[in-house]
Design a protein around this motif. Sequence first.
Motif, PDB file in Angstrom:
ATOM      1  N   UNK A   1     -18.882  30.776  71.280  1.00  0.00           N
ATOM      2  CA  UNK A   1     -18.793  29.346  71.583  1.00  0.00           C
ATOM      3  C   UNK A   1     -18.797  29.112  73.086  1.00  0.00           C
ATOM      4  N   UNK A   2     -18.136  29.974  73.819  1.00  0.00           N
ATOM      5  CA  UNK A   2     -18.054  29.868  75.279  1.00  0.00           C
ATOM      6  C   UNK A   2     -19.452  29.892  75.901  1.00  0.00           C
ATOM      7  N   UNK A   3     -20.231  30.921  75.588  1.00  0.00           N
ATOM      8  CA  UNK A   3     -21.549  31.042  76.211  1.00  0.00           C
ATOM      9  C   UNK A   3     -22.535  30.008  75.671  1.00  0.00           C
ATOM     10  N   UNK A   4     -22.382  29.625  74.400  1.00  0.00           N
ATOM     11  CA  UNK A   4     -23.241  28.566  73.860  1.00  0.00           C
ATOM     12  C   UNK A   4     -22.992  27.247  74.583  1.00  0.00           C
ATOM     13  N   UNK A   5     -21.745  26.996  74.971  1.00  0.00           N
ATOM     14  CA  UNK A   5     -21.406  25.745  75.658  1.00  0.00           C
ATOM     15  C   UNK A   5     -22.054  25.665  77.028  1.00  0.00           C
TER      16      UNK A   5
END
Length: 489
Positions: free
Chosen positions: A325-329
């Motif tokens: 989720x972190x890198x997708x954000x």
Amino acid sequence: MAQKITISPITRLEGHGKIDIFLDDQGNVSDTYFQVVELRGFEKFCQGRPVEELPRIMPKICGVCPGAHHMASSKAADAVYNVKIPTAARKLRELFYNAHIAHSHILHFFALAAPDFIPGAEADPARRNVIGLIDVVGKDVGVEVLKNRGYAQKIQGIIAGHPIHPVASIPGGMSKPLTGDERKEIEQMGRSLVAFAQKSLKIFEDLVLANKKYADLILSDIYHHETYYAGLVDTKGHVNFYDGRIRVVDPRGEEFVTFDAADYLQHIGERVEPWSYLKFPYLKAVGWKGLVDGPESGVYRVNSLARLNVAEGMATPLAQEAYEKFFASFGRKPVHNTLAFHWARLIENLFACEEVLRLSQDPEITDPKVRTLPTEKPTEGVGVVEAARGTLYHHYITDDQGIVKKVNLIVATVQNNAAMGMSVRKAAGKLIKNGEVDSRLLDMVEMAFRAYDPCLACATHCLPGQMPLEVRLIQQGNPIKTLARNMSK
């Protein structure tokens, strides 16, 4: 007229330091200095001592980071004697160490970092602290913070004899096994830690990421540097705090080099500047170009954001979900936004808490065989762990009786020293214009270094030669002469 602004002491960090900001005639920033003004002499006074004493001495460097120094020192002592520790001892060390990471990450986020966002830089300075934070999130959350950080500390005490200055990890393993009752108690605390780690991420998402002003600040150019990153990864490329190889990626996220801890001197150089007790590590293969970022500069960063940037993922399911989720954000990897260290730190906290629970349920964790007696002649050894603040190196050289001849420590905060100086300079230059400055802007300048969670007591040390010294002669309140001496190169 040119002006100098000094922030002293800088706040919400472990240790002591100051920031000098120099303005030109137009009131704009011409230069800044992030200065560390305290001294640590462990490398020197550990000489002449038996190497087996160092895992008990090194934790005294710092009351926040003792677990990291205990583990790195123990691993270095293992290497000095070339001894392989039993599997149960390794698992005990990892259980202890993940609890240490959890306590440190909980402390930094809620007590030191979160007030930058909750209640935020716009708030009255008297409320930009943990009390102001509790006013926003509620007393129930404050109680949960204290309870779960206490659990992480208690786990360390159960395993290592003391939560602040641990003693149980020794050359060859551990001094005592874990009992069945202790394992059950740690398992229960681990369940609470995992639940609270999930709640902490939810608080960050609801009160920081969902606030457009703060989300924009995280993404802004004020806190952005394109650097190299370094951190430990396991055989699958996952984040690992206790063991692995050091992987370095370049500003594009491509692997630059991966090396064993024992080879660190082939890859890391240390620059000395006369205005700080902290050295300035850099990548030897790139070279020292000063406090600048980009692929041509040897400056690299460590700590939570760096570890996520160099890793292929997390080894536990909940942390892996948060990692994705972190890198997708951000829509890219690596992430270069300095304030993202805070988000990455909470993801790591979840991973550490999951590991505490997993290891506490491992049936081998109570195996009584927790030490292999060293039998080989002592020589030289390097121990590396990922401290909460980044990669930590302990390097010991002894005589054939195990008496320490030389010690070298490269701690995490030192490795971030150049980057912190760059971050302070960029933030000050972006925020201070035409001589207009107030407490809000200065707090935002401090946010630039605070994201790195620096531990300045760990970081400083004296080099052979002379220390910086300034003597001012004052007569009846009037300065009449100043004598200065810089650090010997």
